[in-house]
Scaffold this active site. Sequence first.
Site, PDB file in Angstrom:
ATOM      1  N   THR A 167       0.832  -1.207   0.000  1.00 45.34           N
ATOM      2  CA  THR A 167       0.000   0.000   0.000  1.00 45.34           C
ATOM      3  C   THR A 167       0.866   1.257   0.000  1.00 45.34           C
ATOM      4  OG1 THR A 167      -0.267   0.177   2.411  1.00 45.34           O
ATOM      5  CG2 THR A 167      -1.805  -1.242   1.248  1.00 45.34           C
ATOM      6  N   ASP A 168       2.035   1.202   0.625  1.00 47.78           N
ATOM      7  CA  ASP A 168       2.977   2.321   0.544  1.00 47.78           C
ATOM      8  C   ASP A 168       3.458   2.515  -0.894  1.00 47.78           C
ATOM      9  OD1 ASP A 168       3.356   3.466   3.173  1.00 47.78           O
ATOM     10  OD2 ASP A 168       4.224   1.564   3.769  1.00 47.78           O
ATOM     11  N   ILE A 169       3.793   1.414  -1.555  1.00 50.85           N
ATOM     12  CA  ILE A 169       4.285   1.499  -2.928  1.00 50.85           C
ATOM     13  C   ILE A 169       3.201   2.058  -3.851  1.00 50.85           C
ATOM     14  CG2 ILE A 169       5.126   0.161  -4.898  1.00 50.85           C
ATOM     15  CD1 ILE A 169       7.130   0.529  -2.575  1.00 50.85           C
TER      16      ILE A 169
END
Length: 395
Positions: free
Chosen positions: A168-170
Site C-alpha cells: 500500500t505504501d508502494i
Amino acid sequence: METALKGRRILDLTRVLAGPYCSMILGDLGAEVIKIEAPGGSDETRCWGPPFKNGVSSYFLCTNRNKKSLTVNLKKPEGIQIIEKLVQTCDVVIHNFKTGTMEKLGIGYDRLKEIHPGIVFCSITGFGETGPYRDRPGYDFIIQAMSGLMSITGDETSGPQKLGVAITDILTGLYACIGIQSALLEREVSGTGQKIDLSLFDSAVSALVNIGSNYLMTGHLPERLGSRHANIVPYQSFYTKDGEIVIAVGNDRQFMQLAEMLGKPELGSDKKFNSNTGRVENRKELSAILQKLFLKENTSFWEQACLARNIPFGPIQTLEDVRNDPQLKDREMFIRMHHPQAGATSIIGSPLKLSKTPVTYRTAPPEPGADSAVLLSELGYAPNEIQRLKKGEII
C-alpha cells in the site's frame, strides 16, 4: 544528458516508504529532490534493520537515491523560515506528517500558496485529510487489513495474509507521482498549483480492482484462493518434481494447447473444461487433475514444453534466482552505487525505460545534512550564519 523532469525542484518532507518512494522516482526522472530531516537524521528507516552495511540500513538505501539532504529543526521559528525560503525556489512540496501537523507548524498548504502560488502540495496520510479516520495513524500493515486486501490474500487454511512487501505504501507512492506530474502539467495552463490529498487507505482500496468489482456486482464475499485467480482457470501455481511453477491460461485456445502438452487432449474437449466458465465452476476437479500431471516432470522440462506451445508459464523464483535472471540483467534492474559510508552497494534500479530522456542514477542516498551548507548558501545564508544555525541546532 537530458532528463524528463530537469529543472523541477522537489521539497521532500517525507520519511519511511510511500513518500520517499515517490520522491525517488521523481529524482530518477531528473528532478532535484531536497530531503528534509531533523538534525542528525529523522527518517526512521535509517535505523530499521538488520541488515546494515557499515552502519547504513538497507531499508533506507532502497528509496533515497538521487536526493540532497538538508537537516532542519521544524520546531524552531528559524527552521520554519528556512522552509519558507526553500518553498519559493521549489515546484513541489511532499509531506507525510499526520493530518494537521503541517498546519500546526505554520507551513500548511494555505500558507505555502501565499508564499508561492504555483506550488504543488502533496499530502500523504494514512486515511486522508477528511472523514472520521483522518486523525488515525496509518501504517501499511494496518491498511492492508482494513482495505480488504488481507481478506483475499492467503488460502482457506492460512487465514488472512499480508503481502510480502508494504504494497500500500508502494501504490500510494506511485499515485503520488501521477498526481504530482498531473498537477505540474495543469499548472502550465493555469499558472497556479494545487493540493493533492492522498491516502494509503484509498490507494489500497483502488487496488481491489476486479475482486472489488465482483463483490460490488454480486454482493458475494470473495473466498481466499491462494495463488488461484477468481475469474480464470487454470491461473495458479503447481508443484513439479523439483519446484513450483505458475500457469496462466487466459483463454480456451491456450487451455487446449495445455491439455495437448500434458498428454490429455480429451480435457480440452470435455464439456466441464472446454470453456473458462466451466473451468471456474469445476476448478477443484481440474486443479487436482493438472497437479498430478505436473508432478511427473521437473520445472525445466515444463518451461521448455510451455515455451514451445506459447503457454504462459513462469517458475516461482527465489530472490537469488531473480538477481541472476538474464532478462533482468539485460534490463539493468540491479545497479551499483557508491555510498560514502556503506561503500559499493547493489540496489534495485528503475523500471522506467524512456528512449529520449532516460532515468539517471546520480547520487547515492545521502547522509543526514550532507548538503545543508551548499543549499543554505544558495538561499543567501553566509558561512557564519550557517555555523550559528548548526550551533543552535536549527540545522
